[in-house]
Design a protein around this motif. Structure first.
Motif, PDB file in Angstrom:
ATOM      1  N   PHE A 168      -1.082   1.940  11.158  1.00 21.04           N
ATOM      2  CA  PHE A 168      -2.470   1.917  10.695  1.00 21.04           C
ATOM      3  C   PHE A 168      -2.936   0.492  10.424  1.00 21.04           C
ATOM      4  O   PHE A 168      -4.030   0.093  10.831  1.00 21.04           O
ATOM      5  N   TRP A 169      -2.108  -0.298   9.731  1.00 19.87           N
ATOM      6  CA  TRP A 169      -2.498  -1.678   9.443  1.00 19.87           C
ATOM      7  C   TRP A 169      -2.527  -2.530  10.704  1.00 19.87           C
ATOM      8  O   TRP A 169      -3.391  -3.401  10.849  1.00 19.87           O
ATOM      9  N   PHE A 170      -1.616  -2.276  11.626  1.00 21.65           N
ATOM     10  CA  PHE A 170      -1.635  -3.002  12.897  1.00 21.65           C
ATOM     11  C   PHE A 170      -2.936  -2.714  13.646  1.00 21.65           C
ATOM     12  O   PHE A 170      -3.601  -3.629  14.148  1.00 21.65           O
ATOM     13  N   PHE A 171      -3.313  -1.454  13.730  1.00 19.43           N
ATOM     14  CA  PHE A 171      -4.557  -1.077  14.406  1.00 19.43           C
ATOM     15  C   PHE A 171      -5.770  -1.661  13.691  1.00 19.43           C
ATOM     16  O   PHE A 171      -6.724  -2.109  14.343  1.00 19.43           O
ATOM     17  N   THR A 172      -5.756  -1.674  12.364  1.00 17.57           N
ATOM     18  CA  THR A 172      -6.884  -2.194  11.607  1.00 17.57           C
ATOM     19  C   THR A 172      -7.097  -3.677  11.880  1.00 17.57           C
ATOM     20  O   THR A 172      -8.224  -4.133  12.122  1.00 17.57           O
TER      21      THR A 172
ATOM     22  N   TYR B 160      -2.884  13.738   4.510  1.00 15.59           N
ATOM     23  CA  TYR B 160      -2.842  15.200   4.549  1.00 15.59           C
ATOM     24  C   TYR B 160      -2.035  15.788   5.703  1.00 15.59           C
ATOM     25  O   TYR B 160      -1.684  16.971   5.643  1.00 15.59           O
ATOM     26  N   LEU B 161      -1.733  15.022   6.745  1.00 18.59           N
ATOM     27  CA  LEU B 161      -1.126  15.622   7.929  1.00 18.59           C
ATOM     28  C   LEU B 161       0.296  15.172   8.213  1.00 18.59           C
ATOM     29  O   LEU B 161       0.927  15.713   9.125  1.00 18.59           O
ATOM     30  N   VAL B 162       0.822  14.203   7.480  1.00 20.04           N
ATOM     31  CA  VAL B 162       2.155  13.672   7.772  1.00 20.04           C
ATOM     32  C   VAL B 162       3.206  14.555   7.118  1.00 20.04           C
ATOM     33  O   VAL B 162       3.195  14.730   5.891  1.00 20.04           O
ATOM     34  N   PRO B 163       4.154  15.120   7.894  1.00 16.33           N
ATOM     35  CA  PRO B 163       5.130  16.038   7.300  1.00 16.33           C
ATOM     36  C   PRO B 163       6.347  15.360   6.688  1.00 16.33           C
ATOM     37  O   PRO B 163       7.014  15.937   5.833  1.00 16.33           O
ATOM     38  N   ARG B 164       6.687  14.148   7.125  1.00 16.02           N
ATOM     39  CA  ARG B 164       7.904  13.479   6.678  1.00 16.02           C
ATOM     40  C   ARG B 164       7.550  12.109   6.096  1.00 16.02           C
ATOM     41  O   ARG B 164       6.602  11.458   6.511  1.00 16.02           O
ATOM     42  N   MET B 165       8.388  11.671   5.151  1.00 15.87           N
ATOM     43  CA  MET B 165       8.151  10.379   4.523  1.00 15.87           C
ATOM     44  C   MET B 165       8.354   9.235   5.504  1.00 15.87           C
ATOM     45  O   MET B 165       7.591   8.269   5.507  1.00 15.87           O
ATOM     46  N   TRP B 166       9.374   9.322   6.356  1.00 10.59           N
ATOM     47  CA  TRP B 166       9.627   8.222   7.283  1.00 10.59           C
ATOM     48  C   TRP B 166       8.520   8.141   8.337  1.00 10.59           C
ATOM     49  O   TRP B 166       8.172   7.059   8.812  1.00 10.59           O
ATOM     50  N   ILE B 167       7.946   9.288   8.690  1.00 10.90           N
ATOM     51  CA  ILE B 167       6.804   9.270   9.620  1.00 10.90           C
ATOM     52  C   ILE B 167       5.596   8.619   8.953  1.00 10.90           C
ATOM     53  O   ILE B 167       4.832   7.877   9.574  1.00 10.90           O
ATOM     54  N   GLU B 168       5.418   8.884   7.656  1.00 12.63           N
ATOM     55  CA  GLU B 168       4.327   8.251   6.917  1.00 12.63           C
ATOM     56  C   GLU B 168       4.499   6.738   6.867  1.00 12.63           C
ATOM     57  O   GLU B 168       3.530   5.987   7.004  1.00 12.63           O
ATOM     58  N   ALA B 169       5.749   6.278   6.689  1.00 11.71           N
ATOM     59  CA  ALA B 169       6.000   4.835   6.638  1.00 11.71           C
ATOM     60  C   ALA B 169       5.676   4.175   7.971  1.00 11.71           C
ATOM     61  O   ALA B 169       5.006   3.134   8.029  1.00 11.71           O
ATOM     62  N   VAL B 170       6.128   4.789   9.067  1.00 11.80           N
ATOM     63  CA  VAL B 170       5.831   4.236  10.396  1.00 11.80           C
ATOM     64  C   VAL B 170       4.344   4.313  10.683  1.00 11.80           C
ATOM     65  O   VAL B 170       3.739   3.367  11.226  1.00 11.80           O
ATOM     66  N   GLY B 171       3.726   5.433  10.324  1.00 10.88           N
ATOM     67  CA  GLY B 171       2.291   5.576  10.552  1.00 10.88           C
ATOM     68  C   GLY B 171       1.460   4.591   9.754  1.00 10.88           C
ATOM     69  O   GLY B 171       0.430   4.107  10.233  1.00 10.88           O
ATOM     70  N   LEU B 172       1.912   4.266   8.532  1.00 14.21           N
ATOM     71  CA  LEU B 172       1.181   3.307   7.713  1.00 14.21           C
ATOM     72  C   LEU B 172       1.236   1.911   8.326  1.00 14.21           C
ATOM     73  O   LEU B 172       0.240   1.184   8.338  1.00 14.21           O
TER      74      LEU B 172
ATOM     75  N   SER C 221       0.797  -1.226   0.000  1.00  8.81           N
ATOM     76  CA  SER C 221       0.000   0.000   0.000  1.00  8.81           C
ATOM     77  C   SER C 221       0.826   1.271   0.000  1.00  8.81           C
ATOM     78  O   SER C 221       0.301   2.338  -0.315  1.00  8.81           O
ATOM     79  N   LEU C 222       2.093   1.210   0.339  1.00  6.35           N
ATOM     80  CA  LEU C 222       2.905   2.422   0.382  1.00  6.35           C
ATOM     81  C   LEU C 222       2.996   3.140  -0.963  1.00  6.35           C
ATOM     82  O   LEU C 222       2.920   4.375  -1.006  1.00  6.35           O
ATOM     83  N   PRO C 223       3.154   2.444  -2.099  1.00  7.71           N
ATOM     84  CA  PRO C 223       3.187   3.179  -3.379  1.00  7.71           C
ATOM     85  C   PRO C 223       1.914   3.947  -3.693  1.00  7.71           C
ATOM     86  O   PRO C 223       1.959   4.915  -4.464  1.00  7.71           O
TER      87      PRO C 223
ATOM     88  N   LEU D  84      -9.723   8.409  10.546  1.00 10.06           N
ATOM     89  CA  LEU D  84      -8.761   9.428  10.964  1.00 10.06           C
ATOM     90  C   LEU D  84      -7.342   9.041  10.550  1.00 10.06           C
ATOM     91  O   LEU D  84      -6.530   9.913  10.201  1.00 10.06           O
ATOM     92  N   GLY D  85      -7.044   7.734  10.574  1.00 10.47           N
ATOM     93  CA  GLY D  85      -5.721   7.301  10.153  1.00 10.47           C
ATOM     94  C   GLY D  85      -5.467   7.572   8.678  1.00 10.47           C
ATOM     95  O   GLY D  85      -4.392   8.048   8.293  1.00 10.47           O
TER      96      GLY D  85
END
Length: 310
Positions: free
Chosen positions: A262-266, A247-259, A70-72, A240-241
């Motif tokens: 997100f899947w873990f929470f899902t 729209y709210l993630v400022p850095r690419m590495w933060i987006e990777a960790v957040g993604l 899903s990252l791409p 919200l995730g």
């Protein structure tokens, strides 16, 4: 000396073994221990994904796979932004590259939906053990994905039109609209998960109809409120995730960790929600009388086997 009768077998003592009844009762208790027919508690459902091997495997093995697949998509949205720049020509040129990845993503998600369906059925049967991993076959995955899509469509049909009509009539963002939209989300979520339970337990999507769902909710009563609220909270967290990642993630590495988070929470929220729905049915099975035996598509249990998958 008389000849032995034909039914006589001198080696029969080696092939016949008598087992005492107490041993049978003990092995049966270990093999099929069940949850009491009482309303499930929030604490036991929150601990359920962490108490056995399949749940832990789902939480630690599949989020990296979903992350890679899903990252791409987020990069595609960030670079092309087809909704704002209207660069559809370049987007159509890139689409063929994403088709194999989208097919793989759909197969993985379909398999996860199939396993979560097993969680619901096992909980509805009152089993405290996690279900075994289903076989990875395209027809079973497609059939399980079809049940989920049908249930989601039924829930959207219930809550979607009133939400759109209210927005067109009122159109404001305040506490009042938040309460109304939240109530509609809870209504649609409750209808969706009961429609999903009906489709899975009856082994046909025809059971996921408004009459069956409404009658089931009416018979369960207020005990169905907690599973609906928990599912709505999980759905809100997912929404919200997705919004935060886009729209709210400022850095690419933060987006990777957040993604990954997100899947873990899902997956964790999905197991908790379906566990609670299944145990709620188990507590009110005598009022519903939906089925007596396990559906054919969900055969095979792991009862009594801790941290094993066979």
């Amino acid at each position: 000396m008389s000849r032995p009768k034909r039914w006589y077998d001198a080696d029969a003592v080696d092939s016949l073994r008598v087992v005492r009844r107490s041993s049978l009762d003990e092995s049966y208790a270990l093999e099929r221990w069940r949850h009491p027919r009482t309303a499930p508690g929030l604490g036991e459902c929150l601990l359920y994904p962490l108490t056995d091997g399949p749940g832990l495997g789902l939480l630690f093995l599949f989020p990296p796979v979903l992350w890679v697949l899903s990252l791409p998509v987020f990069d595609f949205v960030a670079v092309l932004q087809p909704l704002t720049k209207s660069d559809w020509a370049l987007g159509l040129m890139v689409v063929p590259v994403f088709i194999p990845m989208l097919v793989s993503f759909a197969m993985v998600v379909g398999y996860l939906f199939l396993f979560l369906g097993h969680v619901l059925v096992a909980s509805a049967m009152g089993e405290n053990d996690h279900p075994r991993w289903p076989e990875w076959t395209p027809d079973d995955v497609a059939e399980g994905l079809g049940r989920w899509i049908w249930a989601l469509a039924m829930g959207a049909a219930v809550a979607g039109p009133p939400a759109v009509a209210y927005w067109n009539w009122y159109g404001g963002v305040d506490a009042r609209s938040g309460i109304v939209v939240g109530a509609l989300v809870v209504l649609g979520t409750g209808f969706t998960q009961m429609a999903l339970a009906a489709a899975l337990m009856h082994d046909t999507i025809l059971a996921a109809n408004p009459v069956t769902v409404i009658v089931a909710v009416r018979r369960i009563g207020w005990s169905y409120l907690l599973p609906t609220v928990v599912a709505s909270v999980v759905l809100l967290g997912q929404g919200l995730g997705v919004y935060g990642l886009l729209y709210l993630v400022p850095r690419m590495w933060i987006e990777a960790v957040g993604l990954w988070g997100f899947w873990f929470f899902t997956l964790y929220g999905g197991m908790v929600t379906l566990r609670m729905v299944g145990l709620t049915y188990h507590a009110h099975a005598m009022e519903l009388f939906w089925f007596r035996r396990r559906p054919k598509w969900a055969t095979g249990t792991r009862a009594g086997r801790i941290y094993a998958n066979s």
